[in-house]
Design an enzyme around this catalytic site. Structure first.
Site, mmCIF file in Angstrom:
data_model
loop_
_atom_site.group_PDB
_atom_site.id
_atom_site.type_symbol
_atom_site.label_atom_id
_atom_site.label_comp_id
_atom_site.label_asym_id
_atom_site.label_seq_id
_atom_site.Cartn_x
_atom_site.Cartn_y
_atom_site.Cartn_z
ATOM 1 N N CYS A 199 24.409 36.771 -13.854
ATOM 2 C CA CYS A 199 23.891 38.014 -13.269
ATOM 3 C C CYS A 199 24.992 38.788 -12.522
ATOM 4 O O CYS A 199 25.883 39.345 -13.134
ATOM 5 C CB CYS A 199 22.696 37.718 -12.384
ATOM 6 S SG CYS A 199 21.637 39.153 -12.057
ATOM 7 N N ARG A 218 14.123 54.477 -10.153
ATOM 8 C CA ARG A 218 12.943 54.891 -10.894
ATOM 9 C C ARG A 218 12.896 54.288 -12.295
ATOM 10 O O ARG A 218 11.847 54.318 -12.953
ATOM 11 C CB ARG A 218 12.891 56.415 -10.989
ATOM 12 C CG ARG A 218 12.683 57.103 -9.639
ATOM 13 C CD ARG A 218 12.523 58.605 -9.809
ATOM 14 N NE ARG A 218 12.280 59.267 -8.528
ATOM 15 C CZ ARG A 218 12.082 60.575 -8.392
ATOM 16 N NH1 ARG A 218 12.089 61.362 -9.475
ATOM 17 N NH2 ARG A 218 11.879 61.087 -7.193
ATOM 18 N N ARG A 267 13.159 47.790 -13.958
ATOM 19 C CA ARG A 267 14.119 46.696 -14.036
ATOM 20 C C ARG A 267 13.899 45.885 -15.309
ATOM 21 O O ARG A 267 12.812 45.884 -15.894
ATOM 22 C CB ARG A 267 13.980 45.769 -12.820
ATOM 23 C CG ARG A 267 14.301 46.436 -11.504
ATOM 24 C CD ARG A 267 14.077 45.486 -10.343
ATOM 25 N NE ARG A 267 14.995 44.346 -10.379
ATOM 26 C CZ ARG A 267 16.231 44.375 -9.892
ATOM 27 N NH1 ARG A 267 16.710 45.492 -9.346
ATOM 28 N NH2 ARG A 267 16.996 43.302 -9.939
ATOM 29 N N HIS A 285 18.693 33.549 -15.491
ATOM 30 C CA HIS A 285 18.414 32.675 -14.360
ATOM 31 C C HIS A 285 17.452 31.602 -14.858
ATOM 32 O O HIS A 285 17.307 31.371 -16.035
ATOM 33 C CB HIS A 285 17.750 33.461 -13.222
ATOM 34 C CG HIS A 285 18.602 34.542 -12.642
ATOM 35 N ND1 HIS A 285 19.633 34.285 -11.769
ATOM 36 C CD2 HIS A 285 18.567 35.886 -12.793
ATOM 37 C CE1 HIS A 285 20.193 35.422 -11.393
ATOM 38 N NE2 HIS A 285 19.568 36.416 -11.996
#
Length: 311
Positions: free
Chosen positions: A102, A136, A139, A200
């Protein structure tokens, strides 16, 4: 021919920024490597490298860097570029295995442009860059699966930045999930033995084959062609892991299987071979198959069960 000496294999892992970059339990990757080494009689020493600590590549056999929030990544990015960059680059060019997850993945690319604030300069290990398109924009979040090395990798992703690859080779092709940017079906990046990824979960507990891949790279780099002999197929011990002993002479075949062990020979082994002793990974593969099934990848889940769970 008798062995001049026998000694256990040892590895040293440098854990970069363990306090700043540890989102979503990424420390579980370190724990997995430690446990898989311990089960095989390999000593894995973990050294934390925080802000202000230099990185001397000759002192390590593996490196790991996890992810963090943008506000935590800014001071890390500066320290990584100013203090650790030369050492990390030397390690990568010397084929040391590196796992960057990440935020760590983003900082090993050229730059990360956050939603607010200045760009964070990266090391450019991966020919890639990351743009955050604003709060906005949804994700990239949820379970993810990708193909890798004839198998699958599974994990959980949660990132606002979109990473785009230049000449970098992706870690794998996304089967379900967003991956690097939710556009081109790529996930992660590879340069030599350095691996960047958004997975993850933690990544390694649910992907024992990838954990062993990293360990194999580290062991081959340290011991390959020098003085090791690998002896696999150790029977399960009472704890479910493999265990065995090394025979006194290299020519003995007593029927006992042998654990990975470093052996100083009177003559070099030609050609050298390497294989890690298998472990009882049924629980890990059940977790892996569960993610595939939940993502609707039923054929991949069934293949995983047939290959790794069913006896």
């Amino acid at each position: 021919m008798t062995h001049a000496s026998v000694k256990p294999l040892t590895l040293t892992l440098g854990h970069l920024y363990p306090d700043q970059l540890n989102l979503y339990g990424d420390r579980g990757n370190i724990m997995t490597l430690q446990r898989r080494c311990q089960a095989r009689g390999i000593e894995l020493r973990v050294v934390g490298l925080g802000i202000g600590d230099a990185l001397a590549p000759d002192e390590y056999d593996m490196l790991f860097i996890g992810g963090g929030q943008d506000k935590e990544q800014a001071p890390v990015a500066q320290d990584l570029y100013d203090l650790k960059g030369i050492g990390l680059w030397a390690a990568v060019e010397d084929d040391m295995p590196v796992l960057a997850v990440c935020g760590g993945f983003q900082l090993l690319a050229h730059y990360y442009r956050p939603a607010e604030g200045p760009d964070m300069r990266g090391l450019g290990v991966f020919d890639a860059w990351t743009l955050h398109k604003g709060k906005r924009v949804p994700r990239c979040i949820g379970d993810i699966a990708l193909n890798w090395n004839g198998s699958t990798l599974v994990g959980f992703e949660n990132h606002g930045g979109r990473t785009y690859l230049g000449t970098a080779k992706p870690l794998g092709k996304v089967l379900k999930g967003s991956g690097n940017n939710a556009e081109d079906h790529t996930e992660g990046a590879i340069y030599r033995n350095a691996y960047g990824t958004y997975l993850h979960g933690s990544l390694l507990p649910k992907n024992p084959h990838f954990a062993d891949h990293l360990l194999s790279l580290a062991l081959k780099r340290k011991y390959g062609g020098e003085y090791y002999r690998v002896l696999a197929e150790a029977p399960p011990a009472s704890n479910g892991y493999s265990s065995a002993t090394l025979p006194e002479k290299s020519g003995e075949t007593s029927g006992e299987s042998i654990m990975v062990t470093a052996v100083m020979e009177e003559e070099p082994l030609t050609p050298p071979s390497f294989q890690l002793a298998p472990l009882d990974d049924r629980l890990e593969w059940e977790a892996h198959a569960y993610i595939l099934e939940r993502l609707g990848l039923h054929h991949a889940a069934a293949a995983t069960i047939r290959a790794h769970i069913q006896e």
